[in-house]
Design a protein around this motif. Structure first.
Motif, PDB file in Angstrom:
ATOM      1  N   ARG A  18       0.835  -1.212   0.000  1.00 41.12           N
ATOM      2  CA  ARG A  18       0.000   0.000   0.000  1.00 41.12           C
ATOM      3  C   ARG A  18       0.864   1.254   0.000  1.00 41.12           C
ATOM      4  O   ARG A  18       0.574   2.222  -0.712  1.00 41.12           O
ATOM      5  CB  ARG A  18      -0.926   0.005   1.220  1.00 41.12           C
ATOM      6  CG  ARG A  18      -2.079  -0.966   1.160  1.00 41.12           C
ATOM      7  CD  ARG A  18      -2.901  -0.928   2.454  1.00 41.12           C
ATOM      8  NE  ARG A  18      -3.526   0.377   2.671  1.00 41.12           N
ATOM      9  CZ  ARG A  18      -4.176   0.715   3.782  1.00 41.12           C
ATOM     10  NH1 ARG A  18      -4.259  -0.145   4.796  1.00 41.12           N
ATOM     11  NH2 ARG A  18      -4.731   1.911   3.901  1.00 41.12           N
ATOM     12  N   ILE A  19       1.919   1.241   0.792  1.00 44.18           N
ATOM     13  CA  ILE A  19       2.823   2.397   0.845  1.00 44.18           C
ATOM     14  C   ILE A  19       3.479   2.601  -0.515  1.00 44.18           C
ATOM     15  O   ILE A  19       3.547   3.736  -1.022  1.00 44.18           O
ATOM     16  CB  ILE A  19       3.881   2.194   1.940  1.00 44.18           C
ATOM     17  CG1 ILE A  19       3.228   2.270   3.330  1.00 44.18           C
ATOM     18  CG2 ILE A  19       5.005   3.227   1.818  1.00 44.18           C
ATOM     19  CD1 ILE A  19       4.150   1.877   4.475  1.00 44.18           C
ATOM     20  N   ALA A  20       3.958   1.527  -1.119  1.00 40.75           N
ATOM     21  CA  ALA A  20       4.625   1.632  -2.420  1.00 40.75           C
ATOM     22  C   ALA A  20       3.669   2.153  -3.492  1.00 40.75           C
ATOM     23  O   ALA A  20       4.033   3.022  -4.303  1.00 40.75           O
ATOM     24  CB  ALA A  20       5.189   0.265  -2.827  1.00 40.75           C
ATOM     25  N   ASP A  21       2.434   1.652  -3.489  1.00 41.91           N
ATOM     26  CA  ASP A  21       1.453   2.096  -4.482  1.00 41.91           C
ATOM     27  C   ASP A  21       1.103   3.568  -4.285  1.00 41.91           C
ATOM     28  O   ASP A  21       0.987   4.332  -5.250  1.00 41.91           O
ATOM     29  CB  ASP A  21       0.188   1.244  -4.394  1.00 41.91           C
ATOM     30  CG  ASP A  21       0.391  -0.182  -4.894  1.00 41.91           C
ATOM     31  OD1 ASP A  21       1.430  -0.439  -5.541  1.00 41.91           O
ATOM     32  OD2 ASP A  21      -0.475  -1.036  -4.614  1.00 41.91           O
ATOM     33  N   ALA A  22       0.928   3.977  -3.028  1.00 42.29           N
ATOM     34  CA  ALA A  22       0.588   5.376  -2.750  1.00 42.29           C
ATOM     35  C   ALA A  22       1.732   6.299  -3.118  1.00 42.29           C
ATOM     36  O   ALA A  22       1.525   7.384  -3.672  1.00 42.29           O
ATOM     37  CB  ALA A  22       0.226   5.538  -1.270  1.00 42.29           C
ATOM     38  N   ALA A  23       2.949   5.874  -2.827  1.00 46.69           N
ATOM     39  CA  ALA A  23       4.110   6.689  -3.178  1.00 46.69           C
ATOM     40  C   ALA A  23       4.229   6.828  -4.687  1.00 46.69           C
ATOM     41  O   ALA A  23       4.487   7.928  -5.205  1.00 46.69           O
ATOM     42  CB  ALA A  23       5.384   6.080  -2.595  1.00 46.69           C
ATOM     43  N   GLY A  27       4.130  10.165  -7.158  1.00 49.63           N
ATOM     44  CA  GLY A  27       5.397  10.474  -7.808  1.00 49.63           C
ATOM     45  C   GLY A  27       6.558  10.523  -6.836  1.00 49.63           C
ATOM     46  O   GLY A  27       7.544  11.232  -7.048  1.00 49.63           O
ATOM     47  N   ARG A  28       6.457   9.743  -5.755  1.00 52.12           N
ATOM     48  CA  ARG A  28       7.488   9.726  -4.733  1.00 52.12           C
ATOM     49  C   ARG A  28       8.197   8.380  -4.696  1.00 52.12           C
ATOM     50  O   ARG A  28       7.638   7.352  -5.090  1.00 52.12           O
ATOM     51  CB  ARG A  28       6.873   9.997  -3.349  1.00 52.12           C
ATOM     52  CG  ARG A  28       6.205  11.342  -3.198  1.00 52.12           C
ATOM     53  CD  ARG A  28       5.584  11.493  -1.819  1.00 52.12           C
ATOM     54  NE  ARG A  28       6.600  11.325  -0.762  1.00 52.12           N
ATOM     55  CZ  ARG A  28       6.305  11.198   0.524  1.00 52.12           C
ATOM     56  NH1 ARG A  28       5.032  11.195   0.916  1.00 52.12           N
ATOM     57  NH2 ARG A  28       7.263  11.065   1.417  1.00 52.12           N
ATOM     58  N   ILE A 213       0.261   9.999   2.440  1.00 55.33           N
ATOM     59  CA  ILE A 213       1.442   9.913   1.571  1.00 55.33           C
ATOM     60  C   ILE A 213       1.314  10.859   0.393  1.00 55.33           C
ATOM     61  O   ILE A 213       2.287  11.509  -0.018  1.00 55.33           O
ATOM     62  CB  ILE A 213       1.652   8.458   1.126  1.00 55.33           C
ATOM     63  CG1 ILE A 213       2.088   7.605   2.327  1.00 55.33           C
ATOM     64  CG2 ILE A 213       2.681   8.366   0.000  1.00 55.33           C
ATOM     65  CD1 ILE A 213       2.120   6.113   2.059  1.00 55.33           C
ATOM     66  N   GLU A 214       0.111  10.984  -0.147  1.00 58.08           N
ATOM     67  CA  GLU A 214      -0.122  11.945  -1.235  1.00 58.08           C
ATOM     68  C   GLU A 214       0.258  13.361  -0.812  1.00 58.08           C
ATOM     69  O   GLU A 214       0.725  14.168  -1.610  1.00 58.08           O
ATOM     70  CB  GLU A 214      -1.598  11.910  -1.667  1.00 58.08           C
ATOM     71  CG  GLU A 214      -1.994  10.699  -2.480  1.00 58.08           C
ATOM     72  CD  GLU A 214      -1.711  10.849  -3.961  1.00 58.08           C
ATOM     73  OE1 GLU A 214      -1.236  11.915  -4.382  1.00 58.08           O
ATOM     74  OE2 GLU A 214      -1.979   9.877  -4.702  1.00 58.08           O
ATOM     75  N   GLU A 215       0.071  13.651   0.484  1.00 55.67           N
ATOM     76  CA  GLU A 215       0.337  15.003   0.972  1.00 55.67           C
ATOM     77  C   GLU A 215       1.712  15.141   1.647  1.00 55.67           C
ATOM     78  O   GLU A 215       1.992  16.165   2.260  1.00 55.67           O
ATOM     79  CB  GLU A 215      -0.772  15.441   1.932  1.00 55.67           C
ATOM     80  CG  GLU A 215      -2.123  15.595   1.259  1.00 55.67           C
ATOM     81  CD  GLU A 215      -2.146  16.645   0.155  1.00 55.67           C
ATOM     82  OE1 GLU A 215      -1.302  17.569   0.192  1.00 55.67           O
ATOM     83  OE2 GLU A 215      -2.993  16.528  -0.755  1.00 55.67           O
ATOM     84  N   GLY A 216       2.542  14.116   1.526  1.00 51.06           N
ATOM     85  CA  GLY A 216       3.924  14.286   1.954  1.00 51.06           C
ATOM     86  C   GLY A 216       4.355  13.569   3.202  1.00 51.06           C
ATOM     87  O   GLY A 216       5.468  13.817   3.706  1.00 51.06           O
ATOM     88  N   ALA A 217       3.538  12.670   3.763  1.00 50.62           N
ATOM     89  CA  ALA A 217       3.935  11.953   4.976  1.00 50.62           C
ATOM     90  C   ALA A 217       5.275  11.255   4.782  1.00 50.62           C
ATOM     91  O   ALA A 217       5.521  10.639   3.737  1.00 50.62           O
ATOM     92  CB  ALA A 217       2.873  10.926   5.362  1.00 50.62           C
TER      93      ALA A 217
END
Length: 235
Positions: A18-23, A27-28, A213-217
């Motif tokens: 989930r973290i990898a997909d959200a990143a 574009g992170r 994550i979208e907002e920079g976590a």
């Protein structure tokens, strides 16, 4: 069954995915998002099982429970984060036994943590908790009070101010989730513009890590998705 096939491993890998997909969607680089496993109310065996899968950083809310787990797991190279409310009479144990504190919301507590940090240890890594939702039931400094508190905390020798932590009001709508997290990111950006060298946004939990994550976590604090539903323990 090997450790890689265990339920803890499956849950850990699912959260990592989930973290990898959200990143990727943001574009992170996924490596810029650190997973903090929130193990409050789960026993030392559960932490050991998760550690066997490769997780090294654990977050605790309740001091006595955390100290008991630390004693039981002293053979493991774990990094402990204190993420709960801090009472004045608990600061010495916290500053002696934890590497991170996520919930500073008043100067008195920060001063005690700094003064009590053992000289043999590196500065305690800290985040200021900001209450962006204005909920009376939650801790955190009001956004208007954040600049002055950050200035004061950054000057304390036993601490290193790393960034901000927040627990916005729950929202099922992703747009609302992102709007709250955006406020935290903008508050961090304002502190950086003020001259603070900050790099940490501790925000996002099992239900809203994607929006965070979208907002920079840079740290997501995950409990339920890793350990399952908590059983409330009554006194």
């Amino acid at each position: 069954m090997t450790a890689a096939d265990s339920m803890p491993a499956k849950r850990l890998h699912a959260v990592q995915a989930r973290i990898a997909d959200a990143a990727a969607a943001a574009g992170r680089d996924a490596a810029t998002v650190h997973l903090l496993a929130v193990s409050k109310t789960f026993d030392a065996a559960a932490v050991r099982a998760m550690a066997a899968c490769g997780q090294r950083e654990f977050g605790e809310n309740y001091l006595q429970e955390a100290l008991e787990k630390q004693a039981a797991l002293r053979d493991l190279p774990l990094i402990w984060h204190f993420i709960g409310p801090i009472q004045s009479n608990k600061t010495r144990a916290i500053t002696e036994r934890f590497s991170w504190v996520h919930g500073i919301d008043r100067l008195k507590i920060a001063e005690r943590l700094s003064a009590q940090r053992p000289a043999a240890l590196p500065p305690l890594q800290v985040c200021i908790e900001v209450n962006v939702s204005g909920e009376a039931s939650k801790g955190g400094v009001a956004p208007a009070g954040l600049p002055a508190l950050a200035d004061a905390v950054s000057n304390l020798p036993g601490l290193r101010l790393r960034g901000l932590m927040a627990i916005p009001a729950p929202a099922s709508d992703v747009g609302a989730q992102r709007a709250a997290f955006r406020q935290v990111r903008e508050a961090l950006d304002a502190l950086i513009a003020r001259g603070h060298a900050l790099d940490t946004l501790s925000m996002g939990m099992s239900a809203d890590l994607e929006a965070a994550i979208e907002e920079g976590a840079t740290i997501v604090r995950i409990g339920t998705a890793l350990f399952g539903e908590r059983v409330i323990k009554h006194a």
